[in-house]
Every structure is written in structure tokens, then in C-alpha cells.
Enzyme design. Structure first.
Site, PDB file in Angstrom:
ATOM      1  N   LYS A 101       0.866  -1.181   0.000  1.00 61.17           N
ATOM      2  CA  LYS A 101       0.000   0.000   0.000  1.00 61.17           C
ATOM      3  C   LYS A 101       0.898   1.224   0.000  1.00 61.17           C
ATOM      4  O   LYS A 101       2.042   1.163   0.475  1.00 61.17           O
ATOM      5  CB  LYS A 101      -0.884   0.012   1.260  1.00 61.17           C
ATOM      6  CG  LYS A 101      -2.138   0.831   1.128  1.00 61.17           C
ATOM      7  CD  LYS A 101      -3.295   0.078   0.510  1.00 61.17           C
ATOM      8  CE  LYS A 101      -4.445   1.011   0.205  1.00 61.17           C
ATOM      9  NZ  LYS A 101      -5.642   0.307  -0.252  1.00 61.17           N
ATOM     10  N   ASP A 158      -7.029   4.377  -4.434  1.00 67.15           N
ATOM     11  CA  ASP A 158      -7.661   4.241  -3.117  1.00 67.15           C
ATOM     12  C   ASP A 158      -8.256   5.626  -2.848  1.00 67.15           C
ATOM     13  O   ASP A 158      -8.492   6.388  -3.800  1.00 67.15           O
ATOM     14  CB  ASP A 158      -6.642   3.818  -2.044  1.00 67.15           C
ATOM     15  CG  ASP A 158      -7.292   3.442  -0.716  1.00 67.15           C
ATOM     16  OD1 ASP A 158      -7.899   2.377  -0.634  1.00 67.15           O
ATOM     17  OD2 ASP A 158      -7.221   4.240   0.251  1.00 67.15           O
TER      18      ASP A 158
HETATM   19  P1  NDP Z   1     -12.839   7.800  -2.566  1.00 65.54           P
HETATM   20  O1  NDP Z   1     -11.765   8.787  -2.394  1.00 65.54           O
HETATM   21  O2  NDP Z   1     -13.430   7.584  -3.907  1.00 65.54           O
HETATM   22  O3  NDP Z   1     -14.038   8.128  -1.568  1.00 65.54           O
HETATM   23  C1  NDP Z   1     -13.833   8.188  -0.194  1.00 65.54           C
HETATM   24  C2  NDP Z   1     -15.109   8.643   0.474  1.00 65.54           C
HETATM   25  O4  NDP Z   1     -14.976   8.545   1.880  1.00 65.54           O
HETATM   26  C3  NDP Z   1     -15.429  10.105   0.183  1.00 65.54           C
HETATM   27  O5  NDP Z   1     -16.817  10.279   0.214  1.00 65.54           O
HETATM   28  C4  NDP Z   1     -14.754  10.811   1.344  1.00 65.54           C
HETATM   29  O6  NDP Z   1     -15.289  12.086   1.662  1.00 65.54           O
HETATM   30  C5  NDP Z   1     -15.035   9.853   2.474  1.00 65.54           C
HETATM   31  N1  NDP Z   1     -13.987  10.003   3.498  1.00 65.54           N
HETATM   32  C6  NDP Z   1     -12.657   9.896   3.315  1.00 65.54           C
HETATM   33  N2  NDP Z   1     -12.011  10.126   4.466  1.00 65.54           N
HETATM   34  C7  NDP Z   1     -12.957  10.393   5.359  1.00 65.54           C
HETATM   35  C8  NDP Z   1     -12.933  10.700   6.743  1.00 65.54           C
HETATM   36  N3  NDP Z   1     -11.774  10.786   7.408  1.00 65.54           N
HETATM   37  N4  NDP Z   1     -14.120  10.875   7.364  1.00 65.54           N
HETATM   38  C9  NDP Z   1     -15.309  10.773   6.682  1.00 65.54           C
HETATM   39  N5  NDP Z   1     -15.378  10.486   5.379  1.00 65.54           N
HETATM   40  C10 NDP Z   1     -14.235  10.305   4.739  1.00 65.54           C
HETATM   41  O7  NDP Z   1     -12.262   6.432  -1.979  1.00 65.54           O
HETATM   42  P2  NDP Z   1     -12.780   4.948  -2.215  1.00 65.54           P
HETATM   43  O8  NDP Z   1     -14.255   4.935  -2.380  1.00 65.54           O
HETATM   44  O9  NDP Z   1     -11.928   4.334  -3.228  1.00 65.54           O
HETATM   45  O10 NDP Z   1     -12.382   4.270  -0.819  1.00 65.54           O
HETATM   46  C11 NDP Z   1     -13.287   4.189   0.283  1.00 65.54           C
HETATM   47  C12 NDP Z   1     -12.846   3.093   1.223  1.00 65.54           C
HETATM   48  O11 NDP Z   1     -12.828   1.842   0.520  1.00 65.54           O
HETATM   49  C13 NDP Z   1     -11.437   3.236   1.803  1.00 65.54           C
HETATM   50  O12 NDP Z   1     -11.415   2.669   3.097  1.00 65.54           O
HETATM   51  C14 NDP Z   1     -10.588   2.385   0.869  1.00 65.54           C
HETATM   52  O13 NDP Z   1      -9.384   1.955   1.461  1.00 65.54           O
HETATM   53  C15 NDP Z   1     -11.545   1.227   0.630  1.00 65.54           C
HETATM   54  N6  NDP Z   1     -11.280   0.415  -0.549  1.00 65.54           N
HETATM   55  C16 NDP Z   1     -11.265   0.980  -1.792  1.00 65.54           C
HETATM   56  C17 NDP Z   1     -11.048   0.195  -2.894  1.00 65.54           C
HETATM   57  C18 NDP Z   1     -11.124   0.727  -4.278  1.00 65.54           C
HETATM   58  O14 NDP Z   1     -11.120  -0.084  -5.216  1.00 65.54           O
HETATM   59  N7  NDP Z   1     -11.223   2.022  -4.493  1.00 65.54           N
HETATM   60  C19 NDP Z   1     -10.760  -1.255  -2.761  1.00 65.54           C
HETATM   61  C20 NDP Z   1     -10.910  -1.769  -1.415  1.00 65.54           C
HETATM   62  C21 NDP Z   1     -11.132  -0.934  -0.367  1.00 65.54           C
HETATM   63  P3  NDP Z   1     -14.474  13.413   1.279  1.00 65.54           P
HETATM   64  O15 NDP Z   1     -14.702  13.584  -0.195  1.00 65.54           O
HETATM   65  O16 NDP Z   1     -15.075  14.488   2.096  1.00 65.54           O
HETATM   66  O17 NDP Z   1     -13.037  13.156   1.625  1.00 65.54           O
END
Ligand code: NDP
Length: 449
Positions: free
Chosen positions: A122, A162
Site C-alpha cells: 500500500k 484508493d
Molecule cells: P474515494 O476517495 O473515492 O471516496 C472516499 C469517500 O470517503 C469520500 O466520500 C470521502 O469524503 C469519504 N472520506 C474519506 N475520508 C474520510 C474521513 N476521514 N471521514 C469521513 N469520510 C471520509 O475512496 P474509495 O471509495 O476508493 O475508498 C473508500 C474506502 O474503501 C477506503 O477505506 C478504501 O481503502 C476502501 N477500498 C477501496 C477500494 C477501491 O477499489 N477504491 C478497494 C478496497 C477498499 P471526502 O470527499 O469528504 O473526503
């Protein structure tokens, strides 16, 4: 287990997220060590908790006004027993070594569950893409890659997206890698389908999570049809979790970002979801705007000091945390249980605190940890690597079909391992044990390296 935790705590006392991820796995795998005394003798725990390599580097870049900024870049190459290091890059101000080590550690076991040959890693940076212009993001990505390119490669380490790293960032990162190495190879996944990406990769994590939930419900002769669902986040994983839930006849009533959440009692339908995709992926706006556009929705801003998150306190059947780590604490978990939620399926990585997990484990809830439920993303990344190696593009149906088969297989693997170790139906223990055994056996086969 205590001596291992003592070593970790004394070596890296500030790495709280990493301690949390290790504690969760170590608690699950104790019976495996008792059954296989050679694991203790071979010091597999000591070896598995220590990254094979950690790279930390300076990322200088210039903003549109000509001002210079310096961020920190990281890549944690955790374990390559099963294949090249594989795992996403996160760009978020909260990124530090503890968060990336926890993510890399989780990734090792998740990748082992996918049935593909993938090690775990990562990386990322404390850079915040929010509010930056496309040119600024491009310059940052180019600077980041001008160091990272030395350490990655299609047979060595294959990063992906991510939080904060989507199609735009992958494009800029790939362009710089190609220029520096003079090679067009599958060194990153999540590429655009025009130039080497796989169909279904953007959808894979969310779709896979919903397939996993459907499998879990099937064990109780139930389906997602008409289920009311709470989804957090509004990024990649949340969007495609919502899309597949709608397709399967469920009703999604919440979405969030770090500023707050919306509750739409009538449900987020396909048209509303299209609005969210444009809002988040193109306009890069805030979820608050959903409630301005659709008057039936209610927006509640985040209260950072609150004891619980009201998003998790609505009447619902299923919950899909899809935002970030530790977004469900003990109180949130208790609220979900009190509201008779039947299933919690983690789209995000480690979204539930250990206290929250304990609440789920003490209840009758179907609970799936992220390392099993969100493995669809990395699985399709693995399929993207295969397509790149063969210089072929599989059709949408083929990739989605393979994703479905992989999610079914992960579900079965978790249940079988849980059953074998006397905890039937416990997906957390099943996922940890099955992933752990696969990695450890490969490590032992490969000798002390
Ligand atoms: P994105 O950046 O596309 O979206 C993240 C979302 O979570 C946004 O809505 C963001 O809001 C919110 N967020 C991020 N940090 C915080 C925080 N500290 N508190 C509240 N909300 C928060 O990321 P992904 O959708 O790709 O990833 C989401 C989760 O899924 C993560 O845990 C990631 O590790 C996991 N994941 C992702 C994969 C992938 O293929 N993308 C694969 C497996 C797991 P804001 O815009 O305000 O920051």
C-alpha cells in the site's frame, strides 16, 4: 500473542491503526498456531508483521501560483510470498506510516483470499487533492512517480487507486511512469479502458461487496430485495455499492462525505445516483448539494466531537460502511444492533473499531470484514494485470462473471475456515485464518527470506 504485540508496541509505539489491524488478526489466528507448532518455531508472526520494505520519499511540487510545496510519499511493500506487491495508493492529509502499514497488512490477507497470485502493499501521500486544479494534481502525480518508478514494475509491485486516487490520478501517474521507463506495461491498475484498463474495475469493489452481502443473506434464506440500506461515503466504493444495491431491489437511504451525510427516506434511485456521480467525480462537489437538489433529503453536518454518528442510527436492514477506517465505533455498532440491522458488510478498509466489532460478534448480525467483502476491487485489478500481460481486453460480462465467482469463492472460503476452527458463521475469524494460512504456507515454502 503478547510478546509479538510488545515488540510492535515498543518498536513503533505511535502506529495505532497498525496495532489495531495486527491485534484483530492475531486474536483470530491463535488456534491456527496451536494446531501448527512449526509456525511458532519458524517465527511466522514476527516475520509477517514486519514489512519487507518501506520506502519514504520527498515529493516537491509547484502550485498554480508558483509556490512550492513539499509532501511525503510512501510505499509499504508488505509481503510478496504470493506474488508481486499489490495495493492502492491513498492521497489524503491523514496519510502516515501507521495508516499505510495497517492497509498493507490487511491487503496481504485480502489478496490471499482472492484466489489470484498477489502479494500485498500500500502507498500514498499526505497530499490533499481536494480543492487542487487538474494541473496541480498532475504536477504532484508526476513528482510522486519520479521517485516511485524505481521501486515498482509489473512483476514487482503494481499500485492502484484508493481514497483520493481515481482515474485522473492513475492517468497522470501512468503517463510519468511510461515516460521515465520508456515502457507501456501493466504497472498500475485502475487505468482507463481506452488504454489498458479493465471493464468493471471502477465498479468492482462496490459490486463485489454487494455480491458478498447477497451470499451472506442467502445463508439465512434471505435476499437484498426491498432491504433498506445505510451506505456511508460517496466516492468510488459507495457509488458502486449503491448502484448494485439498487439493481438488486434494495433501497439506499444515506450517503456521506467527510463534511456530513444525507438521509433520503424515499431512496436514492438511479437518476439520483447519476447526479451523485457527476457531483463527486466531475464537479468534485460536496454531498450537501444533494439535499439542495432533492428537497426530500435531509443533510446533517458531521459533528467531530459526537459520541456517535447519526448516519448509523436510522432504521435499516443492512449497513455498508464505504468511507474510511474507524467510522463505526462501539456506540454506532450498538445503535445498528438496537435498530435490528441484520447485516454489516464492509466496503471500506477497517471501518469498524475493535470495540464495534465486539458488539457485532456478540449479536446475531451477519458481519463481513473489509478484507473479505471489499476484495472484489483488487481481484479485478488482478484480472486487469492478466489482460495486460496477454494484451487482451475481456468483455464486460466476462469480467463481471469472474468477479461474481471470486466473491462466491471468498465467501465459501471464509465460512469453511470458520467452521474448521469451531466458529461457524464467523466471517471475521474465517477471513483472517484462511488468508493467514495461505500466506504463511507460501512463506515457509520459500525459506527464510
Ligand atoms: P474515494 O476517495 O473515492 O471516496 C472516499 C469517500 O470517503 C469520500 O466520500 C470521502 O469524503 C469519504 N472520506 C474519506 N475520508 C474520510 C474521513 N476521514 N471521514 C469521513 N469520510 C471520509 O475512496 P474509495 O471509495 O476508493 O475508498 C473508500 C474506502 O474503501 C477506503 O477505506 C478504501 O481503502 C476502501 N477500498 C477501496 C477500494 C477501491 O477499489 N477504491 C478497494 C478496497 C477498499 P471526502 O470527499 O469528504 O473526503
Amino acid at each position: 500473542m503478547e510478546p509479538i504485540m510488545e515488540i510492535i508496541l515498543s518498536r513503533d509505539p505511535e502506529q495505532k491503526e497498525f496495532h489495531q489491524a495486527v491485534t484483530e488478526v492475531l486474536e483470530s489466528v491463535k488456534p491456527v498456531l496451536d494446531k501448527n507448532p512449526e509456525y511458532r518455531h519458524e517465527k511466522v508472526l514476527e516475520r509477517i508483521v514486519e514489512p519487507e520494505r518501506v520506502i519514504i520519499f520527498r515529493v516537491p511540487w509547484m502550485d498554480d501560483r508558483g509556490e512550492i510545496h513539499v509532501n511525503r510519499g510512501f510505499r509499504v511493500e508488505m509481503n510478496s510470498a504470493l506474488g508481486p506487491y499489490k495495493g492502492g495508493l491513498r492521497f489524503h492529509p491523514s496519510v502516515n506510516l501507521s495508516i499505510l502499514k495497517f492497509l498493507a497488512f490487511e491487503q496481504v490477507f485480502k489478496n490471499a483470499l482472492t484466489t489470484l497470485s498477489l502479494g500485498g502493499g500500500k502507498g500514498g501521500s499526505d497530499f490533499d487533492p481536494k480543492g487542487k486544479s487538474d494541473s496541480e494534481v498532475m504536477r504532484f502525480c508526476q513528482s510522486f512517480m519520479s521517485e516511485l518508478f524505481r521501486h515498482i514494475g509489473p512483476d514487482t509491485d503494481v499500485p492502484a487507486g484508493d481514497i483520493g486516487v481515481g482515474a485522473r490520478e492513475i492517468g497522470y501517474l501512468f503517463g510519468m511512469y511510461k515516460k521515465l521507463k520508456n515502457e507501456f506495461t501493466g504497472v498500475l491498475t485502475g487505468k482507463s479502458v481506452n488504454w489498458g484498463g479493465s471493464l468493471i474495475r471502477p465498479e468492482a469493489t462496490g459490486y463485489g461487496c454487494v455480491y458478498f452481502a447477497a451470499e451472506m443473506l442467502a445463508t439465512r434464506n434471505s435476499t437484498l430485495e426491498k432491504k433498506v440500506c445505510l451506505v456511508s461515503g460517496s466516492g468510488n466504493v459507495a457509488q458502486y455499492t449503491t448502484e448494485k444495491l439498487i439493481e438488486m431491489g434494495a433501497k439506499v437511504v444515506t450517503l456521506s462525505d467527510s463534511s456530513g451525510y444525507i438521509f433520503d427516506e424515499r431512496g436514492i434511485d438511479k437518476e439520483k445516483l447519476e447526479y451523485v456521480k457527476t457531483l463527486k467525480n466531475i464537479k468534485r462537489g460536496r454531498i450537501k448539494e444533494y439535499a439542495e437538489k432533492f428537497s426530500e433529503a435531509v443533510y446533517t453536518p458531521t459533528d467531530p466531537g459526537a459520541a456517535f454518528n447519526p448516519l448509523w442510527n436510522h432504521q435499516a436492514d443492512c449497513a455498508f460502511p464505504c468511507a474510511t477506517q474507524n467510522e463505526i465505533n462501539e456506540n454506532d455498532a450498538q445503535n445498528l444492533v438496537n435498530n435490528n440491522v441484520q447485516l454489516v458488510c464492509e466496503g471500506a478498509n477497517m471501518p469498524t473499531t475493535i470495540e464495534g466489532i465486539n458488539v457485532f460478534q456478540d449479536s446475531n448480525i451477519l458481519y463481513a470484514p473489509g478484507k473479505a467483502a471489499n476484495a472484489g476491487g483488487v481481484a479485478v485489478s488482478g484480472l486487469e494485470m492478466s489482460q495486460n500481460s496477454m494484451r487482451l481486453n475481456w468483455p464486460r460480462q466476462e469480467v463481471e462473471h469472474r468477479l461474481q465467482i471470486i466473491m462466491k469463492s471468498i465467501h465459501k472460503t471464509c465460512l469453511d475456515a470458520a467452521e474448521d476452527y469451531g466458529t461457524p458463521g464467523n466471517y471475521l475469524i474465517g477471513a483472517n485464518i484462511a488468508g493467514f494460512v495461505k500466506v504463511v504456507e507460501a512463506m515457509l515454502d520459500q525459506g527464510l527470506v
